[in-house]
Design a protein around this motif. Structure first.
Motif, short mmCIF file in Angstrom:
data_model
loop_
_atom_site.label_atom_id
_atom_site.label_comp_id
_atom_site.label_asym_id
_atom_site.label_seq_id
_atom_site.Cartn_x
_atom_site.Cartn_y
_atom_site.Cartn_z
N TYR A 1 0.86 -1.19 0.00
CA TYR A 1 0.00 0.00 0.00
C TYR A 1 0.89 1.24 0.00
CZ TYR A 1 -3.90 -3.00 1.50
OH TYR A 1 -4.85 -3.95 1.57
N THR A 2 0.31 2.35 -0.37
CA THR A 2 1.07 3.60 -0.28
C THR A 2 1.10 4.05 1.18
OG1 THR A 2 -0.89 4.92 -0.61
CG2 THR A 2 0.35 4.33 -2.59
N VAL A 3 1.91 5.07 1.45
CA VAL A 3 1.98 5.63 2.80
C VAL A 3 0.59 6.10 3.23
CG1 VAL A 3 2.92 7.57 4.13
CG2 VAL A 3 4.40 6.28 2.56
N LYS A 4 -0.04 6.77 2.31
CA LYS A 4 -1.38 7.30 2.59
C LYS A 4 -2.36 6.17 2.92
CE LYS A 4 -4.97 9.54 -0.15
NZ LYS A 4 -5.26 10.08 -1.47
N GLU A 5 -2.31 5.14 2.09
CA GLU A 5 -3.25 4.03 2.30
C GLU A 5 -2.98 3.30 3.60
OE1 GLU A 5 -4.03 3.00 -2.43
OE2 GLU A 5 -2.49 1.93 -1.30
N ASN A 6 -1.70 3.26 4.03
CA ASN A 6 -1.38 2.61 5.28
C ASN A 6 -2.09 3.26 6.47
OD1 ASN A 6 0.66 0.32 5.70
ND2 ASN A 6 1.42 1.39 3.89
N LEU A 7 -2.32 4.54 6.34
CA LEU A 7 -3.04 5.22 7.43
C LEU A 7 -4.55 5.16 7.22
CD1 LEU A 7 -0.86 8.40 8.09
CD2 LEU A 7 -0.77 6.17 9.19
N GLU A 8 -4.95 5.36 5.97
CA GLU A 8 -6.41 5.40 5.71
C GLU A 8 -7.06 4.04 5.89
OE1 GLU A 8 -6.68 9.27 2.77
OE2 GLU A 8 -6.83 7.29 1.90
N PHE B 1 -26.30 -8.65 -3.94
CA PHE B 1 -25.03 -8.86 -4.63
C PHE B 1 -24.16 -7.61 -4.50
CE2 PHE B 1 -22.42 -8.75 -8.53
CZ PHE B 1 -21.76 -9.94 -8.37
N TYR B 2 -24.79 -6.44 -4.62
CA TYR B 2 -24.05 -5.19 -4.50
C TYR B 2 -23.44 -5.07 -3.11
CZ TYR B 2 -23.10 -0.21 -4.10
OH TYR B 2 -22.49 1.00 -3.87
N ASN B 3 -24.27 -5.38 -2.09
CA ASN B 3 -23.77 -5.29 -0.73
C ASN B 3 -22.64 -6.26 -0.50
OD1 ASN B 3 -25.44 -3.24 0.04
ND2 ASN B 3 -27.10 -4.61 0.65
N TYR B 4 -22.78 -7.45 -1.13
CA TYR B 4 -21.73 -8.45 -0.96
C TYR B 4 -20.43 -7.94 -1.57
CZ TYR B 4 -19.05 -12.72 -1.25
OH TYR B 4 -18.06 -13.63 -1.11
N CYS B 5 -20.57 -7.31 -2.73
CA CYS B 5 -19.37 -6.85 -3.45
C CYS B 5 -18.82 -5.55 -2.86
CB CYS B 5 -19.68 -6.64 -4.93
SG CYS B 5 -20.09 -8.17 -5.75
N LYS B 6 -19.57 -4.95 -1.96
CA LYS B 6 -19.12 -3.68 -1.39
C LYS B 6 -17.94 -3.97 -0.46
CE LYS B 6 -21.45 0.04 0.77
NZ LYS B 6 -22.73 0.40 1.40
N VAL B 7 -16.79 -3.55 -0.84
CA VAL B 7 -15.61 -3.88 -0.05
C VAL B 7 -14.83 -2.60 0.21
CG1 VAL B 7 -15.34 -6.23 -0.89
CG2 VAL B 7 -14.38 -4.35 -2.19
N ASN B 8 -13.89 -2.73 1.12
CA ASN B 8 -13.03 -1.59 1.38
C ASN B 8 -12.28 -1.24 0.09
OD1 ASN B 8 -10.39 -0.34 2.04
ND2 ASN B 8 -11.32 -0.34 4.08
N PRO B 9 -12.39 0.02 -0.36
CA PRO B 9 -11.83 0.35 -1.68
C PRO B 9 -10.32 0.19 -1.73
CG PRO B 9 -12.67 2.31 -0.57
CD PRO B 9 -13.12 1.15 0.23
N ILE B 10 -9.65 0.47 -0.62
CA ILE B 10 -8.18 0.37 -0.64
C ILE B 10 -7.77 -1.10 -0.82
CG2 ILE B 10 -6.07 0.70 0.69
CD1 ILE B 10 -7.51 3.04 2.09
N ILE B 11 -8.37 -1.94 0.01
CA ILE B 11 -8.00 -3.36 -0.05
C ILE B 11 -8.34 -3.91 -1.43
CG2 ILE B 11 -8.37 -5.63 0.99
CD1 ILE B 11 -9.23 -4.20 3.54
N PHE B 12 -9.50 -3.49 -1.92
CA PHE B 12 -9.96 -4.02 -3.21
C PHE B 12 -9.03 -3.55 -4.34
CE2 PHE B 12 -13.13 -4.17 -6.73
CZ PHE B 12 -13.26 -5.54 -6.71
N ARG B 13 -8.66 -2.28 -4.27
CA ARG B 13 -7.79 -1.75 -5.33
C ARG B 13 -6.46 -2.49 -5.33
NH1 ARG B 13 -8.35 3.41 -4.26
NH2 ARG B 13 -6.47 3.74 -3.04
N ARG B 14 -5.94 -2.72 -4.12
CA ARG B 14 -4.64 -3.35 -4.03
C ARG B 14 -4.69 -4.85 -4.32
NH1 ARG B 14 -1.90 0.40 -5.65
NH2 ARG B 14 -1.95 2.26 -4.38
#
Lengths: 285, 600
Positions: free
Chosen positions: A110-117, B7-20
């Motif tokens: 993760y980025t630094v920012k993401e690590n906090l957010e 299905f939407y609620n199921y797929c609703k995930v933390n955006p950071i984790i999902f992006r990564r």
């Protein structure tokens, strides 16, 4: 009102002990320590010799490691009247606990920012880091202010970079900020200043102390309920305490020592306390 | 909507984790991208191959449907005269006597067990070669089938309508569109037919009806219409007496010239009552009027340039000859027909208006459900149809314009003798491969003459289809196994790298459900991407491997409704369960700190 109670005893006959077996140990090592109540508004120092199992105890207390035994609790505690299942553990960790590790354990992907957010979805890195810097300018003494602000500005500059590029101290600082902004009532810290220089260490000590009274610079970002009191459980070593720092004072009104001993099966079942270390704790006390 | 929301609620995930999940922020994450791309490419390629194989199956399936969809391909006419059963006869010399072995007949009859297989005896079921004439063209030597009305399965198919509605006495010539165009005739037009090569006497006027579906049958009629015994007449229907007399007095006498050589009957409903144009015969003896059948067979009557009308009052019969000329003609009206007739100059002077009525029985004595208001004129064609077809047709068409309705009436001799030699065999069980092959081998064994080529075609197509299905199932299994291996390896490798991240995330309270959701949704998206890349790729591969673009486009619906969608669902389900299982096994452990420390 957070109150975590671990009514632990020395004897193995009593079912309410903490028993941890290292998975890959050839010797049947077990750790035990005195019965313990952890109360709000207290800072607990877990102390003991190297390898005695301080981190293990901390991990058990912070629900990061399983062990042979059960968590018990009373009706006022957050853990109520039944053995905690994994789902409850997740929920408790999410709502009440925060961690600072000996190693920073920053997520490199993760980025630094993401690590906090990631730990606080309401935390807006750009905006709130500026706020933190402003606060630091107003509360920290002149001597270390410039240095601290520079360090945090460095983090801010790297907000979209991987933490790979950060130094060990910066990572530890990031790890500290991550723990402080996470909504929590209990911070578990395992030698949080291991890689920090003196300035950062003092800042961390100070902020942990202020965390107990909710006056730390990160308080407003945690968004906790005002009724909940805070607790810090920290692993330190005696030599790290000096008269001129907060932990060196170890005021008994708000600070407790948890001595950790080691039970050795090879010694005919006798308890092999590290007497010397305990005596030294007693002296400090 | 509920399902979509769930299905939407199921797929609703933390955006950071999902992006990564898709791209890690590291100095070197090329391997991630490479692995992900390989994963998508694998799914795309297998999807494309499945698509291509599905196209092949579609092609076979389409050909089979086209073949079987043509009902004529389910109909086979069997010629049994020279067949034999060596097992029954035991002696090859006996085979040649013109006798159909009972075992052959028993076998054919035993097949007719349900509505999918039936067999009919024929009279002369092989096509007759006829010549068809219309106003604007002639088609010599057309192969015309003669079907019995019993062949309901055939007529329903060929006419695209229910059999019951066809079984009227109306004579139809069912004809293919192509032939209709050549003859320049349309539905309900009249054509004349005769046996090809036999003089120029067209013995049969028929009404044109289209053959609706594509079949090998160019034209057909019901078999009794070609019988030598059938009596054929044409009837023109009128709304009432007024219209009828209007036609007789105005159109028929003046415009139509009445130079016809055939007798004309007059009746109501379906019964011939007995009105006839023949000045000489009628004036001498009018009793025969009550015996119209007798007249039609014994008198060679012709139209004349004048008209006799019969009036009846109790036992008295008055018959008047009416000489029509242009000045004496007036329009007739239904309401006061009699009064109008009085204006006609000749023949009515000594007729008491009150003492006579104009054949009252025409109007009231023969009501019919369907045509109680219709009266008709009937022309017998049977012996007088010597003028060329074109002229006849022009006349008939003129009648149609004048009359309210038109029909060609037949007295049909229906009890035609049927024989075992000719059989119509209807078979609609080609999906039963065993039975189909069994029948083929039996018919060949019996030396039955029939169109076995068509039969073999469907057997070959079915075998190709089965082979195609087996191939695609094999391909699916291979693809799924490769997918599974790749998924497991990728997941293991990835998770090993991500233990620390997952441990840290879990340490801060993100539960295993969320992680499962991220990974499952992530893989769902990867598979879906691969799938949707694979479909156009499959189209390209199909085109490159020689499939027609129209076929490929047509196959899209089939492909998506069959194997491809099954493949897609299997991949999704497998990834759902495998990802969940591996995550549970590797990541969702009590020792979260162990995960965090893994990196070290």
């Amino acid at each position: 009102m957070i109150k975590v109670i671990f009514p632990l005893k020395k004897t193995f006959s009593d079912e309410s002990y903490i028993c941890f077996e290292y998975p890959h140990s050839k010797i049947d090592d077990k750790i035990t320590f005195d019965g313990l109540e952890i109360h709000p508004k207290y800072l607990y120092n877990i102390m003991g010799l190297n390898g005695v199992g301080k981190s293990t105890i901390l991990n058990i207390l912070s629900l990061l490691t399983g062990f042979n035994g059960n968590y018990f609790k009373d009706k006022d505690s957050i853990i109520i009247n039944h053995t905690i299942n994994n789902s409850n553990k997740d929920s408790i960790r999410h709502d009440h606990f925060s961690y600072i590790f000996q190693d920073p354990h920053i997520i490199n992907m993760y980025t630094v920012k993401e690590n906090l957010e990631i730990v606080n979805q309401k935390f807006n890195f750009s905006k709130h880091m500026s706020l933190i810097i402003d606060k630091l300018n107003s509360v920290i003494d002149k001597k270390s202010k410039k240095y601290l602000v520079k360090k945090i500005c460095d983090l801010k500059k790297n907000e979209n970079n991987s933490p790979y590029s950060l130094s060990g101290g910066e990572k530890q600082l990031l790890s500290f900020i991550r723990a402080m902004i996470k909504p929590s009532n209990v911070i578990f810290a395992d030698e949080p200043w291991a890689s920090m220089d003196q300035n950062l260490k003092e800042f961390v000590e100070q902020q942990l102390y202020l965390y107990l009274v909710k006056k730390d610079v990160f308080n407003e970002f945690r968004d906790n309920s005002p009724e909940d009191d805070n607790t810090v459980i920290i692993i330190t070593h005696l030599h790290q305490h000096k008269d001129n720092n907060i932990f060196g004072k170890l005021d008994t009104e708000w600070s407790k020592i948890i001595p950790v001993t080691h039970y050795d099966n090879n010694d005919n079942g006798k308890l092999n306390h590290s007497e010397l270390e305990i005596e030294r704790y007693a002296l400090i006390k | 909507m509920k399902l979509i929301r769930k299905f939407y609620n199921y797929c609703k995930v933390n955006p950071i984790i999902f992006r990564r999940f898709f791209s890690r922020k590291e100095s070197n994450n090329k391997n991630d991208i490479l692995l992900t791309c390989m994963f998508i490419i694998l799914i795309s390629l297998t999807t494309a191959l499945v698509f291509r194989s599905s196209c092949e199956i579609f092609k076979y399936d389409k050909t089979i449907k086209q073949f079987v969809g043509n009902e004529w391909n389910k109909v086979f006419h069997l010629y049994l005269l020279n067949c034999f059963d060596l097992e029954e006869e035991k002696d090859i010399k006996k085979v040649m006597k013109n006798k159909i072995p009972t075992s052959v007949l028993q076998f054919i009859d035993s097949l007719a067990t349900d509505e999918d297989i039936c067999t009919n005896k024929g009279v002369r079921v092989y096509p007759e070669i006829i010549t068809i004439k219309s106003e604007s063209g002639v088609l010599p030597k057309v192969q015309c089938y003669k079907f019995s009305e019993d062949y309901t399965y055939l007529t329903e198919y060929l006419t695209n309508t229910f059999h019951d509605t066809l079984i009227t006495k109306r004579p139809y010539l069912f004809i293919q569109d192509r032939l209709s165009k050549k003859l320049n005739v349309y539905e309900d037009d009249i054509v004349f037919i005769k046996e090809a090569g036999i003089g120029d006497k067209y013995s049969l006027p028929l009404q044109v009806k289209p053959i609706k579906d594509k079949s090998r049958v160019k034209c057909f009629i019901f078999e009794h219409y070609l019988s030598d015994y059938a009596r054929k007449k044409i009837r023109l229907y009128f709304a009432g007496m007024s219209d009828l007399f209007d036609f007789l007095l105005r159109k028929a006498v003046f415009e139509w010239k009445l130079d016809k050589e055939y007798p004309v009957y007059f009746g109501i409903g379906e019964d011939v009552f007995g009105f006839i144009y023949d000045r000489n015969k009628v004036s001498d003896d009018y009793d025969f009027i009550y015996q119209p059948k007798f007249i039609s067979k014994t008198y060679d009557v012709t139209f004349q340039d004048s008209l006799k009308l019969l009036f009846v009052k109790e036992e008295k019969k008055y018959i008047y000859s009416i000489n029509i000329n242009e000045d004496g003609f007036i329009e007739l009206d239904k309401d006061d027909l009699f009064n109008k007739f009085l204006h006609i100059k000749h023949g009515f002077n000594n007729l008491d208006k009150d003492s006579v009525e104009i054949s009252a029985s025409f109007f009231v004595n023969f009501p019919r459900d369907d045509r109680d208001d219709l009266v008709f004129l009937e022309f017998d064609f049977i012996k007088n149809f010597t003028i060329n077809a074109r002229k006849r047709q022009v006349e008939l068409i003129q009648y149609l314009e004048i009359a309210k309705d038109f029909s060609i009436e037949f007295d049909i001799s229906t009890d035609l003798e049927r024989t075992d030699v000719y059989r119509f065999f209807y078979y609609n069980k080609f999906e039963d491969a065993y039975l189909t092959k069994e029948i083929l081998s039996k018919f060949d064994e019996f030396n039955i003459r029939w169109d076995s080529g068509r039969w073999k075609t469907i057997i070959d197509l079915n075998e190709s289809l089965m082979e195609g299905k087996e191939n695609i199932i094999f391909l699916l299994i291979i693809s799924i196994v490769i997918f599974l291996l790749f998924l497991i390896i990728k997941l293991y490798l990835r998770l090993k790298i991500e233990f620390h991240t997952i441990g840290t995330i879990r340490c801060f309270g993100y539960n295993k459900k969320l992680l499962n959701r991220v990974y499952r949704t992530g893989y769902m998206i990867l598979i879906t991407s691969g799938f949707f890349i694979g479909v156009p790729l499959g189209i390209v591969i199909s085109l490159l491997s020689g499939f027609d673009i129209t076929l490929v486009v047509q196959s899209l619906g089939f492909v998506f409704s069959q194997y491809l969608i099954v493949y897609f669902i299997i991949l999704q389900l497998l990834s759902f369960f495998i990802v969940g299982y591996i995550l549970n096994k590797l990541v969702h452990v009590d020792d979260i700190y162990g995960l965090i420390k893994y990196e070290g």
